[in-house]
Write an enzyme that holds these catalytic residues in place. Structure first.
Site, PDB file in Angstrom:
ATOM      1  N   HIS A 163       0.861  -1.180   0.000  1.00 28.70           N
ATOM      2  CA  HIS A 163       0.000   0.000   0.000  1.00 28.70           C
ATOM      3  C   HIS A 163       0.894   1.226   0.000  1.00 28.70           C
ATOM      4  O   HIS A 163       2.018   1.208   0.492  1.00 28.70           O
ATOM      5  CB  HIS A 163      -0.871  -0.042   1.268  1.00 28.70           C
ATOM      6  CG  HIS A 163      -1.907   1.016   1.350  1.00 28.70           C
ATOM      7  ND1 HIS A 163      -1.622   2.320   1.713  1.00 28.70           N
ATOM      8  CD2 HIS A 163      -3.259   0.979   1.159  1.00 28.70           C
ATOM      9  CE1 HIS A 163      -2.730   3.031   1.729  1.00 28.70           C
ATOM     10  NE2 HIS A 163      -3.732   2.243   1.396  1.00 28.70           N
ATOM     11  N   GLN A 179      -4.420  -4.284   7.457  1.00 29.94           N
ATOM     12  CA  GLN A 179      -5.401  -5.253   6.988  1.00 29.94           C
ATOM     13  C   GLN A 179      -5.336  -6.573   7.757  1.00 29.94           C
ATOM     14  O   GLN A 179      -6.242  -7.391   7.646  1.00 29.94           O
ATOM     15  CB  GLN A 179      -5.198  -5.534   5.495  1.00 29.94           C
ATOM     16  CG  GLN A 179      -5.372  -4.333   4.592  1.00 29.94           C
ATOM     17  CD  GLN A 179      -6.773  -3.767   4.629  1.00 29.94           C
ATOM     18  OE1 GLN A 179      -7.736  -4.455   4.970  1.00 29.94           O
ATOM     19  NE2 GLN A 179      -6.913  -2.497   4.262  1.00 29.94           N
ATOM     20  N   LYS A 226      -9.795   0.804  10.559  1.00 27.70           N
ATOM     21  CA  LYS A 226      -9.929  -0.528   9.957  1.00 27.70           C
ATOM     22  C   LYS A 226     -10.164  -1.605  11.020  1.00 27.70           C
ATOM     23  O   LYS A 226     -10.475  -2.743  10.684  1.00 27.70           O
ATOM     24  CB  LYS A 226      -8.695  -0.857   9.124  1.00 27.70           C
ATOM     25  CG  LYS A 226      -8.443   0.125   7.983  1.00 27.70           C
ATOM     26  CD  LYS A 226      -7.286  -0.312   7.129  1.00 27.70           C
ATOM     27  CE  LYS A 226      -6.823   0.779   6.176  1.00 27.70           C
ATOM     28  NZ  LYS A 226      -7.856   1.228   5.234  1.00 27.70           N
ATOM     29  N   CYS A 272      -4.890   2.530  -3.710  1.00 27.77           N
ATOM     30  CA  CYS A 272      -3.648   3.068  -3.130  1.00 27.77           C
ATOM     31  C   CYS A 272      -2.543   2.021  -3.142  1.00 27.77           C
ATOM     32  O   CYS A 272      -1.721   1.952  -2.227  1.00 27.77           O
ATOM     33  CB  CYS A 272      -3.882   3.594  -1.723  1.00 27.77           C
ATOM     34  SG  CYS A 272      -4.902   5.079  -1.661  1.00 27.77           S
TER      35      CYS A 272
END
Length: 458
Positions: free
Chosen positions: A134, A212, A235, A382
């Site tokens: 990312h 993530q 997140k 991204c």
């Protein structure tokens, strides 16, 4: 937690996961359809921002009336807020399995955390990062010598690529490896422990981008043997703009403060020559100048506690069932190609990107939203070099998100569906059904491009 802090903690409790989704904000929101009527919104863009857990929101709401500025206030609310702020740091340290000598620094996001670490690199530090990262991991290292590594096609190849690059270093100075725990494009898990072992074998340190990974799997900084972990609250089912950088303290203690100002300074005095002498804190406060986002920090701690109490084993089991349902459904559509680095058998979290033959990805995502009430994401996420590589383009091509003029038709971007602990089965079932229907019958509405986005024509 002190008696004072316990006084405003929400009485809500998270039951152990029993196969049902965890309650999240927005689960009862209805949205209009261009074809008429309304439908319950299917939030399938967790990889961008996961909805806040109801438990987290309740905890934050219970604290809000007691809000006070931390660390330097004599009043009861200030002392109570300070207690909560520092207890939040301890909760997050436990969630990550930090050592006693580690620091937990509060930031605005994963991006902010990695930029902070980039600013703390010792002179002459070399940085090694895969092109698959990312942009939060790919771009902060502007003042360092950076080696960008090609996208691997297997986990073993990732380790071998890193080992070769580190072995080829010309100097024996400081080095840092930056790697993701789970791809924000493919959802695939990376071999973090093996990469950490390779880094340390060659005298390098490693920072884990867990943005993530942390919402889907337990992250143990000691078990993985990484030097730092960075992640974002938004997140991790927490509201507000907060993030965390946790891990080794030495580079952070030796660096100039990320921001200069109150809170970072222990003592400031005038010199006889008219200048100013500053003694900076050596704790996490060194990089937390200004009034901190106490509610943001508390919301992350509340999310860590809620996920731990729910039980990651059960959460992972349920998510894997959702992943299987989506992947099996997409596999039944010949026009759909799911993007992957490591192949179909690779372990992954609930993040899946794909393209549809004959469709512009922005057009397809717009139709899912406008005609079915399903929120997904389209573009390059991204992670422009990675998506270009996966789509067969040149990773050096300039990335461009959004719909080009004349949105219908193929495009070099993708569609991403992502989900997690708060996702009902019905949402992924509706998504799979909608994909099949759109591919079979086409969109029921006309669309146009407006400010780079594909939108329903009115």
């Amino acid at each position: 937690m002190s008696v004072a802090t316990a006084a405003f903690t929400s009485a809500a409790a998270t039951d152990a996961c029993t196969g049902a989704p965890l309650p999240v904000l927005g689960r009862d929101v209805s949205v209009p359809l261009v074809t008429g009527g309304e439908v319950g919104y299917a939030a399938l863009d967790y990889a961008a921002s996961a909805p806040a857990l109801q438990r987290v929101w309740d905890d934050v709401a219970a604290y809000a009336p007691y809000y006070g500025s931390v660390h330097r206030g004599a009043g009861y609310l200030s002392q109570l807020s300070t207690d909560l702020f520092e207890n939040s740091r301890s909760t997050i340290a436990a969630f990550l399995g930090c050592r006693e000598d580690h620091q937990v620094v509060f930031t605005r996001s994963t991006t902010d955390s990695l930029n902070l670490l980039a600013a703390a690199l010792p002179a002459g530090c070399e940085v090694f990062v895969f092109e698959t990262e990312h942009h939060a991991s790919l771009l902060p290292w502007r003042d360092a010598t950076v080696t960008y590594l090609d996208a691997p096609r297997t986990p073993q190849q990732a380790v071998e690529t890193l080992e070769r690059a580190l072995a080829a270093r010309a100097a024996a100075g400081p080095a840092l490896v930056c790697v993701t725990g789970a791809s924000n494009v493919t959802g695939e898990l990376w071999p973090v422990a093996e990469l950490a072992a390779a880094a340390h074998a060659h005298g390098a340190r490693i920072v884990l981008d867990a943005a993530q990974l942390a919402p889907h799997h337990p992250v143990d900084i000691v078990a993985l043997d990484v030097d730092w972990v960075a992640f974002s609250g938004h997140k991790l089912y927490a509201p507000f703009g907060s993030g965390v950088l946790a891990g080794r303290s030495d580079w952070l203690q030796d660096a100039e403060p990320y921001l200069a100002g109150g809170g970072a300074s222990r003592q400031v005095s005038r010199r006889a020559d008219g200048g100013v002498d500053v003694e900076w804190h050596s704790t996490a406060a060194r990089h937390e100048a200004g009034s901190p986002n106490v509610i943001g920090a508390y919301s992350i701690a509340a999310a860590c506690k809620a996920l731990t109490e729910a039980g990651f084993d059960s959460l992972v089991e349920r998510e894997q069932a959702l992943i299987a349902k989506v992947r099996e459904g997409l596999a039944e559509v010949d026009a759909v190609r799911v993007l992957s680095l490591f192949g179909d058998e690779a372990p992954r979290v609930g993040v899946i990107s794909f393209v549809v033959e004959g469709w512009n990805s922005s057009h397809f995502a717009a139709a899912l939203s406008a005609e079915y009430g399903i929120g997904v994401r389209d573009g390059l996420f991204c992670a422009h070099p990675l998506v270009r590589t996966l789509l067969g383009g040149d990773p050096q091509d300039q990335g461009e998100c959004g719909a080009p003029e004349g949105a219908p038709g193929a495009s070099l971007n993708a569609i991403r569906v992502s989900f997690g602990a708060g996702t009902p089965d019905e949402h992924v079932e509706r998504f799979v059904s909608a994909v099949k229907e759109l591919v079979r019958d086409g969109a029921r509405w006309n669309y146009r491009t407006e400010n780079g986005r594909c939108v329903p024509a009115v």
